[in-house]
Design an enzyme around this catalytic site. Sequence first.
Site, PDB file in Angstrom:
ATOM      1  N   ASN A  13     -35.217  47.131  -8.569  1.00 26.66           N
ATOM      2  CA  ASN A  13     -33.798  47.245  -8.891  1.00 26.66           C
ATOM      3  C   ASN A  13     -33.590  48.665  -9.412  1.00 26.66           C
ATOM      4  OD1 ASN A  13     -31.226  47.088  -9.859  1.00 26.66           O
ATOM      5  ND2 ASN A  13     -31.564  45.254 -11.106  1.00 26.66           N
ATOM      6  N   ARG A  88     -32.890  45.266  -4.605  1.00 22.09           N
ATOM      7  CA  ARG A  88     -31.534  44.862  -4.949  1.00 22.09           C
ATOM      8  C   ARG A  88     -30.590  45.999  -4.539  1.00 22.09           C
ATOM      9  NH1 ARG A  88     -28.508  44.365 -10.702  1.00 22.09           N
ATOM     10  NH2 ARG A  88     -26.599  43.549  -9.825  1.00 22.09           N
ATOM     11  N   HIS A 177     -22.563  40.193  -8.065  1.00 18.84           N
ATOM     12  CA  HIS A 177     -23.396  39.143  -8.683  1.00 18.84           C
ATOM     13  C   HIS A 177     -23.664  37.990  -7.709  1.00 18.84           C
ATOM     14  CE1 HIS A 177     -21.715  40.348 -12.892  1.00 18.84           C
ATOM     15  NE2 HIS A 177     -22.881  40.941 -12.698  1.00 18.84           N
ATOM     16  N   ARG A 238     -16.414  46.988 -19.797  1.00 21.99           N
ATOM     17  CA  ARG A 238     -15.364  47.066 -18.766  1.00 21.99           C
ATOM     18  C   ARG A 238     -14.175  46.204 -19.158  1.00 21.99           C
ATOM     19  NH1 ARG A 238     -19.261  45.604 -13.846  1.00 21.99           N
ATOM     20  NH2 ARG A 238     -21.025  46.405 -15.009  1.00 21.99           N
ATOM     21  N   ILE A 329     -25.266  36.027 -21.862  1.00 21.77           N
ATOM     22  CA  ILE A 329     -24.286  35.376 -22.741  1.00 21.77           C
ATOM     23  C   ILE A 329     -24.123  33.908 -22.363  1.00 21.77           C
ATOM     24  CG2 ILE A 329     -21.867  35.377 -23.491  1.00 21.77           C
ATOM     25  CD1 ILE A 329     -21.813  38.420 -22.871  1.00 21.77           C
ATOM     26  N   GLU A 383     -32.327  36.239 -10.577  1.00 25.89           N
ATOM     27  CA  GLU A 383     -32.011  37.052  -9.400  1.00 25.89           C
ATOM     28  C   GLU A 383     -33.274  37.615  -8.738  1.00 25.89           C
ATOM     29  OE1 GLU A 383     -28.069  39.352 -10.361  1.00 25.89           O
ATOM     30  OE2 GLU A 383     -29.086  38.821 -12.201  1.00 25.89           O
TER      31      GLU A 383
HETATM   32  P1  ADP Z   1     -27.566  42.301 -17.763  1.00 28.66           P
HETATM   33  O1  ADP Z   1     -26.208  42.119 -17.172  1.00 28.66           O
HETATM   34  O2  ADP Z   1     -27.855  43.705 -18.169  1.00 28.66           O
HETATM   35  O3  ADP Z   1     -28.673  41.627 -16.973  1.00 28.66           O
HETATM   36  P2  ADP Z   1     -27.961  40.114 -19.633  1.00 28.66           P
HETATM   37  O4  ADP Z   1     -27.739  39.050 -18.615  1.00 28.66           O
HETATM   38  O5  ADP Z   1     -29.311  40.254 -20.235  1.00 28.66           O
HETATM   39  O6  ADP Z   1     -27.469  41.541 -19.159  1.00 28.66           O
HETATM   40  O7  ADP Z   1     -26.903  39.841 -20.829  1.00 28.66           O
HETATM   41  C1  ADP Z   1     -26.760  40.695 -21.887  1.00 28.66           C
HETATM   42  C2  ADP Z   1     -25.778  40.076 -22.866  1.00 28.66           C
HETATM   43  O8  ADP Z   1     -26.277  38.799 -23.283  1.00 28.66           O
HETATM   44  C3  ADP Z   1     -25.559  40.898 -24.126  1.00 28.66           C
HETATM   45  O9  ADP Z   1     -24.190  40.924 -24.454  1.00 28.66           O
HETATM   46  C4  ADP Z   1     -26.326  40.101 -25.171  1.00 28.66           C
HETATM   47  O10 ADP Z   1     -25.800  40.263 -26.455  1.00 28.66           O
HETATM   48  C5  ADP Z   1     -26.092  38.697 -24.687  1.00 28.66           C
HETATM   49  N1  ADP Z   1     -27.036  37.761 -25.316  1.00 28.66           N
HETATM   50  C6  ADP Z   1     -28.372  37.669 -25.141  1.00 28.66           C
HETATM   51  N2  ADP Z   1     -28.889  36.724 -25.975  1.00 28.66           N
HETATM   52  C7  ADP Z   1     -27.846  36.222 -26.690  1.00 28.66           C
HETATM   53  C8  ADP Z   1     -27.710  35.231 -27.717  1.00 28.66           C
HETATM   54  N3  ADP Z   1     -28.756  34.571 -28.173  1.00 28.66           N
HETATM   55  N4  ADP Z   1     -26.476  34.980 -28.189  1.00 28.66           N
HETATM   56  C9  ADP Z   1     -25.396  35.652 -27.739  1.00 28.66           C
HETATM   57  N5  ADP Z   1     -25.458  36.589 -26.773  1.00 28.66           N
HETATM   58  C10 ADP Z   1     -26.661  36.879 -26.250  1.00 28.66           C
END
Ligand code: ADP
Length: 397
Positions: A13, A88, A177, A238, A329, A383
């Site tokens: 990626n 990717r 996505h 964003r 999230i 993914e």
């Molecule tokens: P990416 O899009 O870079 O792959 P991720 O899917 O890892 O990102 O998501 C990152 C987001 O997930 C961040 O906003 C992070 O704060 C949130 N996140 C990760 N663990 C938790 C948690 N335990 N509670 C709330 N938010 C979380």
Amino acid sequence: MGTREPDNVLVINCGSSSLKFAVIEPTSGQVLVQGLAERLNTEEGRLQVKPAEGERTTDAIPRMSHAKALEAILKRLQSFKISAVGHRVVHGGEYFSGSVQLDEEAVRKIAACEVLAPLHNPANIVGIRAAMTSFPELPHVAVFDTAFHQTMPPHAYLYALRYELYEKHQVRRYGFHGTSHRYVSGKAAEMLGKPVDSLQMITSHLGNGCSACAVKEGKSVDTTMGLTPLEGLVMGTRSGDVDPNLLLFLVENTGRDFRDVTDLLNRGSGLLGISGLSNDMRTLQEAADKGDRRADLAIAIFCYRLAKGIMALAASLDRLDAVVFTGGIGENSAPVRERTLASLKVLKAEVSPELNAVHGKHAAGRITTETSGLLAMVVPTNEELVIAREAIAFVHG
Ligand code: ADP
């Protein structure tokens, strides 16, 4: 009959300043080693490698180009049998509705999509070229973020603009996505013990970027992201949907030029912009719990807009069998899921606090009560595994 050594896939990626990789055994999904080369082309370049068994190593490699990063990664992968490389790729335009084995023609088409994803596709191509040089004997397969959404009907993918803009400049909604939406919709069906083509659901991928997708009988029929990944939901940095006249308004009233405003919408808005604190949901939840009003407001707007996005996507379905949460999230934030579902009372959503608190791990993903009018689930995305499986399919035919 001798046992065959398992095929492994190197998944790449490649971003403009970083390159994530993983070696995955596609049948079991086991990650044998993964890592990240970051701050490429700077003095602070570094390579982190984490084998499944063993300690994470970090090496400083100043002025590391993408090619140099792959060379360094290759040295650390000598002990693995790699049968294919999966890449990717962010934008496949209208050229690709599925994955493709890379040749010059395919790379040319990906390059032709650069105008649609000027930040991502050039970096993807740099990664592809460097990897094809490092692994010339292996099949290289591109897996596109946009491909899954190529099944959207014209009334969902066209903007209400002059039709010539679509014909001459490919201005339309593409969606992103796709790999994640496809994976979690399939996985949700599996968890429900029903074929995916018998189900209609809305999946929401909530990471740094966020999008939701209406998946009807296994196919994307609409999604919240558009020509670029800026449209739709509120995200880490964003803005998601805004009034298009806002751009001119800000140019005329704040002394910014169009480039600054676009940068503001992409990098300085969303959770970060509203809170003035962070784009990271965990940080915002902690701050909100301590009484930070703007952190709480950022989360409230995020959840409300997600609920609104889900309601809008429901227009593309005949019924709603499930709403699925995924991404950092979506998988981990019980409060975000709870607040979002609280705005879906029209659909008679009723959260189970107990099931939601354990992120759906106790009831095959379910986080709503048995009597809830809407089934909501948590389904972790993967993914990299999809990319590995797509790539190995080209090896086995
Ligand atoms: P990416 O899009 O870079 O792959 P991720 O899917 O890892 O990102 O998501 C990152 C987001 O997930 C961040 O906003 C992070 O704060 C949130 N996140 C990760 N663990 C938790 C948690 N335990 N509670 C709330 N938010 C979380």
